[in-house]
Scaffold this motif. Structure first.
Motif, PDB file in Angstrom:
ATOM      1  N   ALA A 112      37.298  23.980 -28.588  1.00 15.47           N
ATOM      2  CA  ALA A 112      36.187  24.491 -29.384  1.00 15.47           C
ATOM      3  C   ALA A 112      36.597  24.656 -30.842  1.00 15.47           C
ATOM      4  O   ALA A 112      37.738  24.997 -31.148  1.00 15.47           O
ATOM      5  N   LYS A 113      35.647  24.420 -31.714  1.00 16.26           N
ATOM      6  CA  LYS A 113      35.895  24.598 -33.144  1.00 16.26           C
ATOM      7  C   LYS A 113      36.077  26.082 -33.441  1.00 16.26           C
ATOM      8  O   LYS A 113      35.371  26.929 -32.880  1.00 16.26           O
ATOM      9  N   SER A 114      37.013  26.400 -34.323  1.00 16.43           N
ATOM     10  CA  SER A 114      37.184  27.785 -34.749  1.00 16.43           C
ATOM     11  C   SER A 114      35.981  28.195 -35.585  1.00 16.43           C
ATOM     12  O   SER A 114      35.502  27.440 -36.425  1.00 16.43           O
ATOM     13  N   ARG A 115      35.508  29.402 -35.335  1.00 15.27           N
ATOM     14  CA  ARG A 115      34.314  29.924 -35.989  1.00 15.27           C
ATOM     15  C   ARG A 115      34.719  30.758 -37.209  1.00 15.27           C
ATOM     16  O   ARG A 115      35.409  31.758 -37.059  1.00 15.27           O
ATOM     17  N   ILE A 116      34.254  30.349 -38.384  1.00 14.50           N
ATOM     18  CA  ILE A 116      34.670  30.970 -39.634  1.00 14.50           C
ATOM     19  C   ILE A 116      33.477  31.645 -40.313  1.00 14.50           C
ATOM     20  O   ILE A 116      32.405  31.053 -40.441  1.00 14.50           O
ATOM     21  N   LEU A 117      33.686  32.879 -40.769  1.00 21.38           N
ATOM     22  CA  LEU A 117      32.721  33.588 -41.601  1.00 21.38           C
ATOM     23  C   LEU A 117      33.205  33.482 -43.039  1.00 21.38           C
ATOM     24  O   LEU A 117      34.360  33.789 -43.335  1.00 21.38           O
ATOM     25  N   VAL A 118      32.329  33.051 -43.936  1.00 25.43           N
ATOM     26  CA  VAL A 118      32.658  32.922 -45.358  1.00 25.43           C
ATOM     27  C   VAL A 118      31.968  34.041 -46.119  1.00 25.43           C
ATOM     28  O   VAL A 118      30.747  34.223 -46.000  1.00 25.43           O
ATOM     29  N   VAL A 119      32.760  34.782 -46.893  1.00 24.48           N
ATOM     30  CA  VAL A 119      32.233  35.864 -47.726  1.00 24.48           C
ATOM     31  C   VAL A 119      32.514  35.483 -49.174  1.00 24.48           C
ATOM     32  O   VAL A 119      33.654  35.564 -49.634  1.00 24.48           O
ATOM     33  N   GLU A 120      31.478  35.037 -49.861  1.00 22.04           N
ATOM     34  CA  GLU A 120      31.617  34.521 -51.233  1.00 22.04           C
ATOM     35  C   GLU A 120      30.296  34.734 -51.953  1.00 22.04           C
ATOM     36  O   GLU A 120      29.261  34.287 -51.460  1.00 22.04           O
ATOM     37  N   ASP A 121      30.328  35.425 -53.088  1.00 25.04           N
ATOM     38  CA  ASP A 121      29.077  35.764 -53.769  1.00 25.04           C
ATOM     39  C   ASP A 121      28.550  34.690 -54.718  1.00 25.04           C
ATOM     40  O   ASP A 121      27.435  34.804 -55.204  1.00 25.04           O
ATOM     41  N   ALA A 176      27.013  31.210 -54.833  1.00 27.57           N
ATOM     42  CA  ALA A 176      26.398  30.299 -53.867  1.00 27.57           C
ATOM     43  C   ALA A 176      26.966  28.882 -53.932  1.00 27.57           C
ATOM     44  O   ALA A 176      27.226  28.273 -52.891  1.00 27.57           O
ATOM     45  N   ILE A 177      27.187  28.376 -55.121  1.00 29.40           N
ATOM     46  CA  ILE A 177      27.705  27.004 -55.254  1.00 29.40           C
ATOM     47  C   ILE A 177      29.129  26.922 -54.703  1.00 29.40           C
ATOM     48  O   ILE A 177      29.475  25.973 -53.993  1.00 29.40           O
ATOM     49  N   VAL A 178      29.944  27.930 -55.000  1.00 35.18           N
ATOM     50  CA  VAL A 178      31.315  27.972 -54.478  1.00 35.18           C
ATOM     51  C   VAL A 178      31.283  28.076 -52.959  1.00 35.18           C
ATOM     52  O   VAL A 178      32.021  27.382 -52.255  1.00 35.18           O
ATOM     53  N   ALA A 179      30.404  28.923 -52.439  1.00 31.46           N
ATOM     54  CA  ALA A 179      30.281  29.109 -50.991  1.00 31.46           C
ATOM     55  C   ALA A 179      29.910  27.804 -50.292  1.00 31.46           C
ATOM     56  O   ALA A 179      30.474  27.470 -49.241  1.00 31.46           O
ATOM     57  N   MET A 180      28.993  27.055 -50.883  1.00 37.92           N
ATOM     58  CA  MET A 180      28.594  25.780 -50.280  1.00 37.92           C
ATOM     59  C   MET A 180      29.751  24.773 -50.323  1.00 37.92           C
ATOM     60  O   MET A 180      29.936  24.006 -49.383  1.00 37.92           O
ATOM     61  N   GLY A 181      30.545  24.799 -51.383  1.00 40.43           N
ATOM     62  CA  GLY A 181      31.727  23.935 -51.458  1.00 40.43           C
ATOM     63  C   GLY A 181      32.743  24.281 -50.386  1.00 40.43           C
ATOM     64  O   GLY A 181      33.332  23.390 -49.753  1.00 40.43           O
ATOM     65  N   ILE A 182      32.953  25.573 -50.165  1.00 39.79           N
ATOM     66  CA  ILE A 182      33.877  26.024 -49.119  1.00 39.79           C
ATOM     67  C   ILE A 182      33.355  25.591 -47.754  1.00 39.79           C
ATOM     68  O   ILE A 182      34.107  25.084 -46.918  1.00 39.79           O
ATOM     69  N   LYS A 183      32.065  25.773 -47.540  1.00 43.65           N
ATOM     70  CA  LYS A 183      31.458  25.373 -46.258  1.00 43.65           C
ATOM     71  C   LYS A 183      31.669  23.881 -46.012  1.00 43.65           C
ATOM     72  O   LYS A 183      32.052  23.478 -44.910  1.00 43.65           O
ATOM     73  N   GLN A 184      31.444  23.084 -47.032  1.00 39.73           N
ATOM     74  CA  GLN A 184      31.621  21.640 -46.892  1.00 39.73           C
ATOM     75  C   GLN A 184      33.066  21.294 -46.542  1.00 39.73           C
ATOM     76  O   GLN A 184      33.324  20.487 -45.640  1.00 39.73           O
ATOM     77  N   LYS A 185      34.028  21.915 -47.222  1.00 44.71           N
ATOM     78  CA  LYS A 185      35.440  21.660 -46.922  1.00 44.71           C
ATOM     79  C   LYS A 185      35.770  22.060 -45.491  1.00 44.71           C
ATOM     80  O   LYS A 185      36.466  21.336 -44.775  1.00 44.71           O
ATOM     81  N   LEU A 186      35.275  23.216 -45.068  1.00 44.95           N
ATOM     82  CA  LEU A 186      35.545  23.685 -43.702  1.00 44.95           C
ATOM     83  C   LEU A 186      34.971  22.731 -42.662  1.00 44.95           C
ATOM     84  O   LEU A 186      35.621  22.427 -41.658  1.00 44.95           O
ATOM     85  N   GLU A 187      33.760  22.276 -42.888  1.00 50.43           N
ATOM     86  CA  GLU A 187      33.139  21.359 -41.933  1.00 50.43           C
ATOM     87  C   GLU A 187      33.858  20.013 -41.903  1.00 50.43           C
ATOM     88  O   GLU A 187      34.012  19.423 -40.836  1.00 50.43           O
ATOM     89  N   GLU A 188      34.334  19.551 -43.055  1.00 50.34           N
ATOM     90  CA  GLU A 188      35.123  18.316 -43.092  1.00 50.34           C
ATOM     91  C   GLU A 188      36.426  18.480 -42.315  1.00 50.34           C
ATOM     92  O   GLU A 188      36.956  17.517 -41.767  1.00 50.34           O
ATOM     93  N   LEU A 189      36.937  19.709 -42.268  1.00 47.26           N
ATOM     94  CA  LEU A 189      38.170  20.001 -41.523  1.00 47.26           C
ATOM     95  C   LEU A 189      37.880  20.341 -40.063  1.00 47.26           C
ATOM     96  O   LEU A 189      38.770  20.724 -39.315  1.00 47.26           O
ATOM     97  N   LYS A 233      42.967  23.285 -52.984  1.00 42.47           N
ATOM     98  CA  LYS A 233      42.729  21.975 -52.370  1.00 42.47           C
ATOM     99  C   LYS A 233      42.354  22.155 -50.903  1.00 42.47           C
ATOM    100  O   LYS A 233      42.729  23.151 -50.269  1.00 42.47           O
ATOM    101  N   LYS A 234      41.662  21.181 -50.373  1.00 37.14           N
ATOM    102  CA  LYS A 234      41.269  21.210 -48.964  1.00 37.14           C
ATOM    103  C   LYS A 234      42.500  21.309 -48.069  1.00 37.14           C
ATOM    104  O   LYS A 234      42.498  22.046 -47.075  1.00 37.14           O
ATOM    105  N   SER A 235      43.573  20.604 -48.419  1.00 38.85           N
ATOM    106  CA  SER A 235      44.793  20.631 -47.602  1.00 38.85           C
ATOM    107  C   SER A 235      45.424  22.028 -47.604  1.00 38.85           C
ATOM    108  O   SER A 235      45.942  22.487 -46.586  1.00 38.85           O
ATOM    109  N   GLU A 236      45.354  22.727 -48.737  1.00 40.53           N
ATOM    110  CA  GLU A 236      45.882  24.091 -48.822  1.00 40.53           C
ATOM    111  C   GLU A 236      45.048  25.041 -47.959  1.00 40.53           C
ATOM    112  O   GLU A 236      45.587  25.888 -47.244  1.00 40.53           O
ATOM    113  N   LEU A 237      43.743  24.877 -48.010  1.00 41.67           N
ATOM    114  CA  LEU A 237      42.857  25.683 -47.176  1.00 41.67           C
ATOM    115  C   LEU A 237      43.159  25.444 -45.707  1.00 41.67           C
ATOM    116  O   LEU A 237      43.318  26.385 -44.930  1.00 41.67           O
ATOM    117  N   ASN A 238      43.267  24.185 -45.312  1.00 39.61           N
ATOM    118  CA  ASN A 238      43.537  23.843 -43.920  1.00 39.61           C
ATOM    119  C   ASN A 238      44.864  24.426 -43.439  1.00 39.61           C
ATOM    120  O   ASN A 238      44.940  24.993 -42.348  1.00 39.61           O
TER     121      ASN A 238
END
Length: 137
Positions: free
Chosen positions: A2-11, A13-26, A108-113
């Protein structure tokens, strides 16, 4: 697995959507994005995520460190801070909440991962160790 379930707390909106995209790509599942500390606490308790990514500076009355502290008192969930701030006072406050990571923006996405994988692995090992100790005593 199962995919790990992540909650993103970021005020931001554009940054939050970028984080979401990186997480989903990972191949992580973003269960929600919230913008305030108060919503972070409420949503974490309702959804019980596998991991929480928290920006330290949030709009509203509660910053990310205070939100993480309240969450950790009620849930055993790894928290990783995402922030543009790295001064000693902020680091000391964050350290007291026992985070599993601290990522400086931009990242970077690799650092996040790498941070996510290490935090999830370490949390699983810590949980197993704790359960083993409880069985002994």
């Amino acid at each position: 697995m199962a995919k790990s379930r992540i909650l993103v707390v970021e005020d931001e909106a554009i940054v939050a959507m970028g984080i979401k995209q990186k997480l989903e790509e990972l191949d992580y599942q973003v269960i929600d994005i919230v913008y305030t500390g108060e919503d972070a606490v409420k949503t974490a308790l309702e959804t019980e995520p596998d991991l929480i990514l928290v920006d330290i500076v949030l709009k509203g009355n509660m910053d990310g460190i205070e939100a993480a502290s309240k969450i950790r008192k009620q849930l055993d969930v790894p928290i990783i801070y995402l922030t543009a701030y790295s001064d000693e006072e902020v680091l000391e406050r964050a350290r007291r909440t026992e985070p599993y990571g601290y990522i400086i923006k931009p990242f970077k996405k690799s650092e996040l991962n790498a941070n996510l994988e290490m935090a999830l692995y370490k949390h699983a090992k810590d949980k197993k160790k704790s359960e083993t100790l409880k069985k002994r005593f």
